[in-house]
Design a protein around this motif. Structure first.
Motif, PDB file in Angstrom:
ATOM      1  N   GLU A 132      -3.497  -3.234  -6.285  1.00  0.00           N
ATOM      2  CA  GLU A 132      -3.005  -3.890  -5.044  1.00  0.00           C
ATOM      3  C   GLU A 132      -3.672  -5.121  -4.518  1.00  0.00           C
ATOM      4  O   GLU A 132      -4.723  -5.193  -4.226  1.00  0.00           O
ATOM      5  CB  GLU A 132      -2.849  -2.902  -3.615  1.00  0.00           C
ATOM      6  CG  GLU A 132      -2.056  -3.498  -2.607  1.00  0.00           C
ATOM      7  CD  GLU A 132      -2.080  -2.811  -1.270  1.00  0.00           C
ATOM      8  OE1 GLU A 132      -2.384  -1.587  -1.224  1.00  0.00           O
ATOM      9  OE2 GLU A 132      -2.012  -3.540  -0.270  1.00  0.00           O
ATOM     10  N   ASP A 152      -6.220  -0.508   3.493  1.00  0.00           N
ATOM     11  CA  ASP A 152      -4.972  -0.129   2.505  1.00  0.00           C
ATOM     12  C   ASP A 152      -5.192   1.501   2.535  1.00  0.00           C
ATOM     13  O   ASP A 152      -3.943   1.869   2.061  1.00  0.00           O
ATOM     14  CB  ASP A 152      -5.252  -0.797   1.402  1.00  0.00           C
ATOM     15  CG  ASP A 152      -4.966  -1.989   1.360  1.00  0.00           C
ATOM     16  OD1 ASP A 152      -3.725  -2.677   2.078  1.00  0.00           O
ATOM     17  OD2 ASP A 152      -5.629  -2.903   0.689  1.00  0.00           O
ATOM     18  N   SER A 186       0.706  -1.165   0.058  1.00  0.00           N
ATOM     19  CA  SER A 186      -0.104   0.111   0.056  1.00  0.00           C
ATOM     20  C   SER A 186       0.725   1.224  -0.184  1.00  0.00           C
ATOM     21  O   SER A 186       0.478   2.166  -0.859  1.00  0.00           O
ATOM     22  CB  SER A 186      -0.930   0.007   1.286  1.00  0.00           C
ATOM     23  OG  SER A 186      -1.775  -1.178   1.038  1.00  0.00           O
TER      24      SER A 186
END
Ligand SMILES: Nc1nc2c(ncn2[C@@H]2O[C@H](COP(=O)(O)OP(=O)(O)OP(=O)(O)O)[C@@H](O)[C@H]2O)c(=O)[nH]1
Ligand SMILES: [Mg+2]
Lengths: 311, 135
Positions: free
Chosen positions: A143, A94, A58
């Protein structure tokens, strides 16, 4: 035209957010949005960020997005965290590492739960990425869930895949050989401020040197994502990867391979749905009971199901 | 709590202001996760603009604000205002933390459907969300 689509196409971020929710819920309405907006997609450079839990995905994603902003580009981010297999709930955290981007009108961050999907992504990830692409972001960063060895789905979703490693974590370099390292287009040693970063770089180099001659060697970069160090070089390496694909003609091939994968996955889901609808639950129950009792083999049972759906 | 495949309730848990710790907010986030919600957690030290912008980007159904510093009457109206400014006018709002009884009316008028004070059973918060969410 649907009012939401109209707003979306005029750049309204709330419309984007609402459409993503419908797509994520995989409703017929959501699929209609994908149909309408897909023709607008295909321009963004999609970048996957994968690696172990807590490796700094992140932080790195946020830092890379900030670098693209400095270079005058817009960025959409999708960050996936795991859903609980027991409650289907999730904590999506995140964003905590991407705070500085929240108020930037050139960045949109969306948290997604994996909703039972294997492979570190979410069932609707390809559609959500297409929607972000259609919105006009120059880059879409994805991600994954903190991945282990075989969460390789990201390679089929993103054009460029970044694998994040950390020094001194005792990661078994040998174990990486078989799995995830093969999908990496760029290897990052993040937390380079920790001891052992150079050792890890040489270990990775040694590992890559074992790859068959002629196969591509992903670059290895050191970053300290919390301080933004090495991020400009990473952005350059990402650009280099894409340029390489364009130059060799592999870009078209990879796009076709990804599209094939996506279409077949959807077709599989449609056929399964048809089979489920063609066979009443009691009938399916009866069939599987016979398999469990060893009166029928699973292949014959499945053929029966498929045949029923084909009528 | 919801059937698999049913639309999930998305909740933003945010801590506006300068509070240094977020234990309470995390407990609530976990309880809602265990109740089957998808909880977006943004961490401490959020400005009202950041809270509202995260609510918009995440398209949440519910926003829960947690505060301990006593600045709720200053910050919460600004969060509500920033949400309105962005057209996010249909979320379920609740808040929790150290909030004196005498402020209840003012917060209700702002649109907060519930105020949870220290000692609340987290199950009550989960139930509240399921009972009141606009789905
Ligand atoms: N020392 C150091 N810490 C870092 C660096 N990058 C990230 N971190 C820290 O590592 C921790 C995890 O970072 P995240 O960015 O949340 O990692 P992640 O891979 O996204 O984690 P998950 O999504 O939970 O798998 C945080 O405390 C970060 O501040 C770095 O370059 N150096
Ligand atoms: Mg993360």
């Amino acid at each position: 035209m649907d009012q939401l689509v109209e707003k979306f196409l005029s750049g309204d971020r709330r419309a984007l957010a609402r459409i993503i929710s419908r797509v994520e819920n995989q409703t017929p309405e959501g699929r209609a949005y994908v149909r309408d907006l897909f023709p607008h997609s295909g321009r963004a450079h999609t970048i996957g960020v994968t690696g172990g839990a807590g490796s700094g995905k992140s932080t790195l994603t946020g830092a890379l997005a900030a670098e693209y902003r400095r270079r005058g580009h817009t960025v959409g981010i999708v960050a996936v965290d795991p859903s609980s297999p027991f409650t289907q709930g999730a904590i999506l955290g995140d964003r905590i590492r991407m705070q500085d981007l929240t108020l930037d009108p050139g960045v949109y961050v969306r948290s997604m739960a994996s909703r039972g999907a294997l492979g570190g992504l979410a069932p609707s990830i390809d559609d959500v990425v297409s929607i972000m692409d259609a919105f006009g972001f120059d880059y879409v960063l994805i991600e994954t869930v903190g991945a282990g060895q075989d969460e390789v789905e990201i390679a089929g979703t993103a054009l460029t895949t970044i694998l994040v490693n950390n020094p001194g974590t005792g990661d078994d370099i040998q174990a990486m050989k078989a799995g995830i390292i093969e999908i990496a287009d760029i290897l990052v040693v993040n937390k380079a401020d920790h001891p052992g970063a150079d050792v890890l770089v040489s270990q990775l180099q040694a590992l890559l040197s074992l790859a068959p001659a002629g196969s591509r060697r992903p670059p290895i970069l050191k970053t300290t994502a919390i301080r933004g160090e090495g991020i400009a070089e990473l952005a350059d390496a990402v650009a280099g990867h894409r340029a390489g694909l364009e130059h060799s003609g592999e870009l078209e091939q990879q796009r076709a391979a990804d599209a094939r994968h996506q279409v077949l996955a959807i077709a599989r889901a449609i056929l399964l749905e048809r089979i489920r609808r063609a066979t009443p639950e009691e009938e399916l129950d009866g069939l599987v009971r016979r398999v469990a009792a060893r009166e029928l083999d699973p292949h014959t049972a499945a053929e029966e199901l498929a045949a029923a759906a084909g009528q | 709590m919801t059937a698999p495949g049913a639309p999930k309730i998305r909740v933003l848990i945010a801590k506006p202001g300068l509070d240094g710790h977020d234990r309470g907010a995390k407990v609530v986030a976990r309880a809602l996760r265990d109740g089957g919600c998808e909880v977006i957690y943004t961490g401490i030290r959020q400005t009202p603009e950041m809270v509202a912008e995260a609510a918009l980007q995440e398209d949440v159904d519910v926003v829960g604000l947690s505060i301990l510093s006593g600045a709720h009457l200053e910050l919460f109206p600004r969060v509500v205002e920033e949400l309105k400014k962005r057209g996010v006018d249909d979320v379920l709002l609740f808040c929790g933390g150290i909030i004196p009884e005498e402020d209840t009316k003012q917060l209700e008028d702002l649109g907060f459907a519930a105020i949870f004070r220290p000692g609340t059973n987290t199950q009550d918060i989960v139930k509240f969300v399921y009972d009141h969410v606009k789905k």
